[in-house]
Motif scaffolding. Structure first.
Motif, PDB file in Angstrom:
ATOM      1  N   VAL A  87      -9.804  18.387 -33.731  1.00  0.00           N
ATOM      2  CA  VAL A  87     -10.952  17.772 -34.408  1.00  0.00           C
ATOM      3  C   VAL A  87     -12.266  18.120 -33.714  1.00  0.00           C
ATOM      4  N   VAL A  88     -12.290  18.016 -32.393  1.00  0.00           N
ATOM      5  CA  VAL A  88     -13.534  18.260 -31.655  1.00  0.00           C
ATOM      6  C   VAL A  88     -13.999  19.699 -31.840  1.00  0.00           C
ATOM      7  N   ALA A  89     -13.055  20.641 -31.821  1.00  0.00           N
ATOM      8  CA  ALA A  89     -13.415  22.049 -31.991  1.00  0.00           C
ATOM      9  C   ALA A  89     -13.973  22.306 -33.388  1.00  0.00           C
ATOM     10  N   VAL A  90     -13.353  21.701 -34.402  1.00  0.00           N
ATOM     11  CA  VAL A  90     -13.839  21.871 -35.773  1.00  0.00           C
ATOM     12  C   VAL A  90     -15.226  21.246 -35.920  1.00  0.00           C
ATOM     13  N   ALA A  91     -15.437  20.094 -35.288  1.00  0.00           N
ATOM     14  CA  ALA A  91     -16.746  19.436 -35.346  1.00  0.00           C
ATOM     15  C   ALA A  91     -17.824  20.327 -34.745  1.00  0.00           C
ATOM     16  N   ARG A  92     -17.526  20.960 -33.624  1.00  0.00           N
ATOM     17  CA  ARG A  92     -18.495  21.861 -32.992  1.00  0.00           C
ATOM     18  C   ARG A  92     -18.771  23.065 -33.881  1.00  0.00           C
TER      19      ARG A  92
ATOM     20  N   LEU B 285     -13.455  14.059 -38.875  1.00  0.00           N
ATOM     21  CA  LEU B 285     -12.162  13.443 -39.150  1.00  0.00           C
ATOM     22  C   LEU B 285     -12.179  12.711 -40.486  1.00  0.00           C
ATOM     23  N   ASN B 286     -13.283  12.026 -40.789  1.00  0.00           N
ATOM     24  CA  ASN B 286     -13.377  11.313 -42.062  1.00  0.00           C
ATOM     25  C   ASN B 286     -13.348  12.276 -43.243  1.00  0.00           C
TER      26      ASN B 286
ATOM     27  N   GLY C 211      -7.150  14.429 -44.249  1.00  0.00           N
ATOM     28  CA  GLY C 211      -5.930  14.833 -44.937  1.00  0.00           C
ATOM     29  C   GLY C 211      -5.377  16.165 -44.478  1.00  0.00           C
ATOM     30  N   LEU C 212      -6.205  16.972 -43.799  1.00  0.00           N
ATOM     31  CA  LEU C 212      -5.748  18.288 -43.356  1.00  0.00           C
ATOM     32  C   LEU C 212      -5.102  18.248 -41.976  1.00  0.00           C
ATOM     33  N   PHE C 213      -5.225  17.112 -41.283  1.00  0.00           N
ATOM     34  CA  PHE C 213      -4.676  17.020 -39.933  1.00  0.00           C
ATOM     35  C   PHE C 213      -3.274  16.423 -39.917  1.00  0.00           C
TER      36      PHE C 213
ATOM     37  N   THR D 215       2.777  15.161 -37.675  1.00  0.00           N
ATOM     38  CA  THR D 215       4.149  15.659 -37.591  1.00  0.00           C
ATOM     39  C   THR D 215       4.495  16.035 -36.158  1.00  0.00           C
ATOM     40  N   ALA D 216       3.546  16.686 -35.472  1.00  0.00           N
ATOM     41  CA  ALA D 216       3.788  17.091 -34.084  1.00  0.00           C
ATOM     42  C   ALA D 216       3.982  15.868 -33.189  1.00  0.00           C
ATOM     43  N   VAL D 217       3.193  14.813 -33.422  1.00  0.00           N
ATOM     44  CA  VAL D 217       3.334  13.584 -32.636  1.00  0.00           C
ATOM     45  C   VAL D 217       4.706  12.967 -32.862  1.00  0.00           C
ATOM     46  N   ALA D 218       5.139  12.920 -34.123  1.00  0.00           N
ATOM     47  CA  ALA D 218       6.440  12.336 -34.448  1.00  0.00           C
ATOM     48  C   ALA D 218       7.573  13.122 -33.798  1.00  0.00           C
ATOM     49  N   GLU D 219       7.460  14.456 -33.821  1.00  0.00           N
ATOM     50  CA  GLU D 219       8.507  15.287 -33.221  1.00  0.00           C
ATOM     51  C   GLU D 219       8.534  15.132 -31.701  1.00  0.00           C
TER      52      GLU D 219
END
Length: 348
Positions: free
Chosen positions: A290-295, A306-307, A311-313, A318-322
């Motif tokens: 998120v921070v990189a996209v914001a920059r 993020l707001n 929906g794209l993140f 999924t990575a957190v759940a795994e």
């Protein structure tokens, strides 16, 4: 009266009979720290929404009930929630100044509930194949501009203001410190939308294109120019180049459909600004945080990013759940969750 004077809430009768338009004009004269574009938008809001309704109203006669009824009327007339918020902010700020100047004892608009914002529509994002199709339809003159916008995330006005000196070819960096804005038909160069100076990187695939765009040109030359070598105007460019390109794509797809007998697939309904959304979607798909996209997008606050693109993140979720599953593997909780006893605990 003496008590109210000591408390600072006394309002002379003559002051209370001041008409709203007089307060509005005074408020609009407060221009410190505001861009020309912001001032123009405020005056437009005042002229279209506030003056027709409140021009001759004495400020002392404006009640909370009247304000609430007015907001309800705007909502019932189909005025968008975003527009209502802009109108209310200017109206409320004008009355706040009246209170500060002791022309009103209290602001009747303060705390009035506004209609809930309607759910934002999903932004259209182009795929790499659709970008290639758009580039082909744009022709040679602005193919590089479309590619640059879609792969870097710059706003149109920021890209139009870029000069040769803004590009670091060796580092593949672009320094953004200004933007073109069109205000009341006049093109001017000023601060970026976020009033910040930021730097982004472009992918190696653009190396040859950027070297060609800057080769043999002076540092102060604009990289992307109009056919008359003047600054690019978004409205003119959209009308003369963007819409015709979309029309060419539609025509080609219809012809291909007629040839093959298949149902034509429509091209996404995109605007030049959607190229920034496309850049964000491609970056997120490539694993950017998120921070990189914001920059990259020049957002002053990553919460805005993020707001807008929450929906794209989903890949992050999924990575957190795994990761959670992997860390829990072999633990007592893991065994408990897999046991038949626990399953029976959820039975009716």
């Amino acid at each position: 009266m003496e008590v109210s004077k000591r408390a600072g809430t006394f309002v002379p009768v003559s002051a209370a009979r001041i008409q709203f338009q007089q307060l509005l004009d005074r408020h609009l004269e407060l221009t410190a720290g505001l861009s020309e574009n912001t001032l123009y938008q405020r005056r437009s809001v005042a002229r279209k929404w506030l003056t027709p309704k409140w021009e001759t109203w004495p400020v002392a006669d404006i009640t909370r009930n009247l304000v609430e009824l007015w907001i309800e009327e705007l909502n019932a007339d189909g005025v968008g929630s975003g527009t209502i918020q802009k109108v209310y902010r200017l109206f409320n700020a004008t009355l706040n100044h009246a209170v500060e100047d002791h022309l009103l004892q209290r602001n009747p608009a303060r705390g009035v509930r506004l209609p809930r914002a309607r759910p934002a529509q999903r932004h259209p994002y182009l795929t790499f194949d659709e970008l290639a199709e758009l580039n082909d339809a744009m022709g040679l003159r602005y193919r590089s501009l479309v590619t640059f916008l879609a792969l870097t995330g710059l706003r149109f006005g920021e890209a139009a203001a870029l000069r040769v000196s803004s590009i670091d070819l060796d580092g593949r960096l672009v320094h953004i410190d200004s933007a073109f804005k069109e205000v009341a038909g006049r093109l001017s160069e000023g601060d970026t939308k976020s009033h910040t100076i930021h730097t982004i990187a472009y992918p190696p695939i653009l190396d040859a294109m950027m070297r060609e765009l800057t080769s043999g040109r002076r540092g102060e030359d604009h990289i992307f120019r109009s056919p008359t070598s003047r600054g690019l105007r978004i409205n003119t460019w959209r009308r003369r180049f963007w819409y015709p390109a979309i029309e060419r794509i539609t025509t080609r797809r219809a012809a291909e459909s007629a040839r093959t007998g298949q149902v034509p697939i429509s091209f996404p309904d995109v605007t030049p600004h959607d190229l920034q959304h496309t850049a964000a979607s491609l970056a997120i798909r490539a694993g950017a945080e998120v921070v990189a996209v914001a920059r990259m997008l020049g957002h002053a606050d990553s919460r805005m990013t993020l707001n807008t693109y929450a929906g794209l993140f989903t890949g992050d979720l999924t990575a957190v759940a795994e990761t959670l599953q992997r860390d829990m593997s072999g633990s007592a909780l893991d065994h408990a969750l897999r046991s038949a006893d626990l399953d029976r605990g959820f039975s009716p």
